[in-house]
Write a protein that holds these residues in place. Structure first.
Motif, PDB file in Angstrom:
ATOM      1  N   GLU A   1       0.837  -1.183   0.000  1.00  0.00           N
ATOM      2  CA  GLU A   1       0.000   0.000   0.000  1.00  0.00           C
ATOM      3  C   GLU A   1       0.879   1.243   0.000  1.00  0.00           C
ATOM      4  O   GLU A   1       2.003   1.220   0.509  1.00  0.00           O
ATOM      5  CB  GLU A   1      -0.919   0.043   1.228  1.00  0.00           C
TER       6      GLU A   1
ATOM      7  N   PRO B   1       0.467   6.467   3.716  1.00  0.00           N
ATOM      8  CA  PRO B   1      -0.668   7.395   3.798  1.00  0.00           C
ATOM      9  C   PRO B   1      -0.270   8.852   3.983  1.00  0.00           C
ATOM     10  O   PRO B   1      -1.064   9.742   3.693  1.00  0.00           O
ATOM     11  CB  PRO B   1      -1.450   6.875   5.013  1.00  0.00           C
TER      12      PRO B   1
ATOM     13  N   GLU C   1       1.498   9.766   0.259  1.00  0.00           N
ATOM     14  CA  GLU C   1       0.770   9.363  -0.940  1.00  0.00           C
ATOM     15  C   GLU C   1       0.126  10.548  -1.651  1.00  0.00           C
ATOM     16  O   GLU C   1       0.133  10.638  -2.883  1.00  0.00           O
ATOM     17  CB  GLU C   1      -0.309   8.343  -0.568  1.00  0.00           C
TER      18      GLU C   1
ATOM     19  N   MET D   1      -7.107  12.850   3.839  1.00  0.00           N
ATOM     20  CA  MET D   1      -6.595  11.489   3.838  1.00  0.00           C
ATOM     21  C   MET D   1      -5.686  11.231   5.043  1.00  0.00           C
ATOM     22  O   MET D   1      -5.731  10.169   5.662  1.00  0.00           O
ATOM     23  CB  MET D   1      -5.827  11.217   2.542  1.00  0.00           C
TER      24      MET D   1
ATOM     25  N   PHE E   1      -6.308   8.585   8.099  1.00  0.00           N
ATOM     26  CA  PHE E   1      -5.355   7.553   8.517  1.00  0.00           C
ATOM     27  C   PHE E   1      -5.105   7.619  10.021  1.00  0.00           C
ATOM     28  O   PHE E   1      -5.094   6.590  10.712  1.00  0.00           O
ATOM     29  CB  PHE E   1      -4.040   7.721   7.764  1.00  0.00           C
TER      30      PHE E   1
END
Length: 680
Positions: A243, A246, A249, A370, A374
């Protein structure tokens, strides 16, 4: 053969060798061939008349010549060095070769072989780490010992260099050339710029940061950061899938560059502590290299675990909870390998993004959302292990993963949580309405609110204090499911944060699990949402009797509210608060209560108000004296009658109140908004 073992110190010569890169060689046959070759070279020495001891290290070791003052030992040492160099060249094996002269003692090992102990072998071991495959490096003590028996044709000592050994002693070292072999110092490793050019992902960030810590305006390092791509900055989640990180990203290249410039590199070796449970901490980390173990202490004792609770590796975020929650570190973080961490403040990132978001930057708005999402998910994961109405420390809570299922009930809540920092304008009084206003109103106001950081004093019940240690529930407002009375608070600490689980997430739970969750919440709130166990309602003619009951209940550790009624007084805010924030109403019903007009009867008013607030579970426990008729004051409720000694009646009331306080009876609640009653 060597002399018999002795503890007396003696002068020795030590020639050491080590195959470069042997441990990283993947081919077993290559490893076997190299070790066989190096042992063949050593065998030629220890089988000769000159005494010698071989201390093998697998892919190298030390050959010790006990007669260190003899010319024959010096000759044997030089011969061995020649053979090492010849074998290395013939088999194309990178080999470190070093030599030293010092003192050691001899002891008999467990396998019967002679072993050496002392500073002489210690320095030889350190010296081997200073050598490289392109040169023979010797100590000044070895050079002096050889020159005592020289000259030695073809042997030259060059370019002395002073290095500090493990004991902080400066050692003068030389490169020694033999015949056609021109010895060289081990060349410096490639510089960070060269490694930056061939790196990507977290390695690129590591080398860029190393360069920026020397020159924060270095153009190549800054340009490299802007070339980072989303798929370069990944980590492996608990399910083994890749992934994107966070935090990075959604950052645009210029923002990513700013974050990296303000961050710091933290490097730790294997088994070193990065931070400990209970430490203050205002930073969080992204792992650039290695693996970090999270050692979480179960329960609240001081016993430290010997195995990590779980671990993180490259690209993962660690240490964010202490900063996000404004509290001390929640676990030990220990390097399970040599690690490199990027240390930074979450507030730095949020501050940059918020500034741009206010200017209408859509990318910044999205990135900020975002990152906050998280953080909220991580906080939920942590809190869920700490409170019984979610998962609980023992994993028996209503949202624990069933043994026969892989479905995680928390997953349904993770997208419906929010960590709210109490704004400065609420520092004097914290209310549900004020916190709801400070939160993201687009996502509604309904939900269950927990104290995530800080301490609060209740403005409803003097002396009632809540601390973040147990994540107490402040408010529950989920219409159609569960609504509790709403307290008002004043902060006792500078940092106060509230964690909200939104009603959409709660109502999205499977029905049986949602019901189990509701019951668990009701079991946990008697101490946080209710500041009293009993509200004693009485007429002033029964004041002495009411005071006696209040003293008896308080002596049993129960929290009691008892107002002083006044002739002609209105329905006070204090009384209203007491009614809403008491687990039970205890009306004292005597003939004195019955003779008062029902329209002007305080006991009747308080009973009716209680029923209005909690129509399904008012928890009214009337105490009836003499021939009084409770059905006139509190109809439909089973009374506690005082017959003879009132001690028995008091005990019955105590048992009821303790059942409420301990969660054995559900706390009073409703499923719709609690509206203050009004009286003419």
């Amino acid at each position: 053969m060597p002399d018999a073992p002795t503890q007396d110190l003696r002068d020795v010569l030590v020639v050491s060798c080590d195959i470069v890169g042997h441990s990283s060689e993947q081919e077993h046959e290559v490893q076997l061939s190299r070790v066989t070759g190096i042992n063949s070279v050593v065998a030629e020495t220890i089988e000769k008349p000159v005494p010698a001891i071989w201390a093998s290290g697998g892919d190298g070791g030390h050959v010790i010549f006990p007669d260190g003052d003899d010319a024959s030992a010096a000759q044997a040492a030089l011969d061995l060095i020649h053979r090492f160099l010849e074998w290395s060249a013939k088999d194309d094996v990178g080999l470190r070769v070093t030599a030293h002269a010092g003192q050691v003692s001899q002891v008999r090992g467990a396998d019967g072989r002679v072993q050496v102990v002392g500073n002489g072998i210690n320095v030889a071991g350190w010296l081997l780490t200073r050598g490289g495959p392109d040169g023979v490096i010797v100590s000044d003590a070895f050079r002096c010992r050889l020159e005592q028996h020289g000259p030695w044709p073809g042997v030259e000592f060059h370019e002395p260099r002073s290095l500090r050994d493990k004991s902080a002693t400066d050692q003068q070292l030389w490169r020694m050339s033999l015949g056609d072999f021109d010895s060289k110092w081990y060349g410096p490793a490639r510089d960070d710029r060269a490694r930056l050019a061939e790196s990507r992902g977290w390695e690129l960030m590591y080398y860029a940061k190393r360069i920026l810590q020397v020159n924060k305006t270095d153009g190549k390092a800054l340009d490299a950061l802007t070339r980072l791509k989303r798929l370069d900055l990944v980590y492996t989640n608990p399910g083994g899938e890749q992934e994107a990180n966070p935090f990075f990203e959604y950052l645009q290249p210029t923002m990513l560059r700013e974050v990296a410039k303000s961050a710091q590199l933290v490097e730790r070796q294997y088994n070193e502590v990065i931070c400990k449970l209970g430490d203050e901490g205002d930073t969080m980390f992204v792992i650039l290299r290695g693996r970090v173990g999270v050692y979480k202490t179960p329960g609240r004792d001081d016993n430290r675990p010997t195995e990590p609770y779980f671990s993180h590796q490259e690209g993962d975020v660690v240490g964010e909870l202490a900063f996000a929650l404004g509290r001390r570190r929640t676990a030990d973080l220990v390097a399970m390998t040599p690690v490199v961490l990027l240390s930074f403040h979450l507030s730095d990132i949020e501050g940059h993004l918020e500034a741009r978001a206010k200017q209408g930057d859509r990318d910044a708005i999205h990135a900020l959302a975002m990152i906050k999402s998280f953080i909220s998910r991580r906080v939920l994961e942590y809190i869920s292990q700490e409170v019984d109405f979610l998962v609980g420390a023992d994993g028996s809570g209503p949202l624990a993963v069933p043994r026969d299922s892989t479905a995680d009930p928390l997953a349904g809540l993770s997208g419906h949580t929010e960590l709210i920092t109490v704004p400065d304008e609420l520092r004097r009084q914290i209310t549900f309405e004020g916190i709801a206003e400070a939160a993201d109103l687009d996502r509604g106001r309904h939900g269950i609110y927990l104290l995530a950081a800080g301490e609060l004093n209740s403005l409803v019940g003097p002396g009632s204090t809540l601390s973040h240690e147990d994540f107490p529930i402040l408010w529950a407002d989920v219409p159609g499911f569960l609504v509790l009375p709403k307290q008002r608070f004043e902060p006792r600490s500078n940092k106060v944060k509230v964690f909200r689980i939104e009603s959409n997430g709660i109502m999205g739970l499977e029905w049986t699990r949602r019901e189990a969750f509701r019951k668990a919440v009701l079991k946990s709130v008697p101490w946080s949402c209710f500041v009293y166990d009993a509200f004693i309602s009485y007429t002033h003619h029964d004041a002495d009797e009411a005071q006696h009951w209040a003293r008896e209940l308080r002596a049993r550790g129960l929290r009691v509210y008892m107002n002083e009624p006044a002739e002609g007084a209105g329905f006070l805010q204090e009384v209203d608060d007491g009614l809403k924030h008491s687990l039970a109403l205890v009306p004292m019903i005597s003939s004195n209560v019955q003779i008062r007009d029902l329209t002007d009867n305080w006991v009747v008013k308080e009973v009716n108000a209680r029923k209005s607030y909690f129509p399904k579970s008012p928890h009214i426990f009337p105490v009836v004296f003499g021939e009084a008729r409770p059905e006139l004051i509190a109809p439909g409720v089973t009374p506690i009658k005082v017959i003879g000694d009132r001690a028995e009646a008091i005990e019955k009331l105590v048992q009821k109140l303790e059942q409420l306080r301990d969660g054995r009876l559900e706390a009073p609640h409703t499923d719709s908004e609690i509206i203050d009653v009004t009286f003419d």
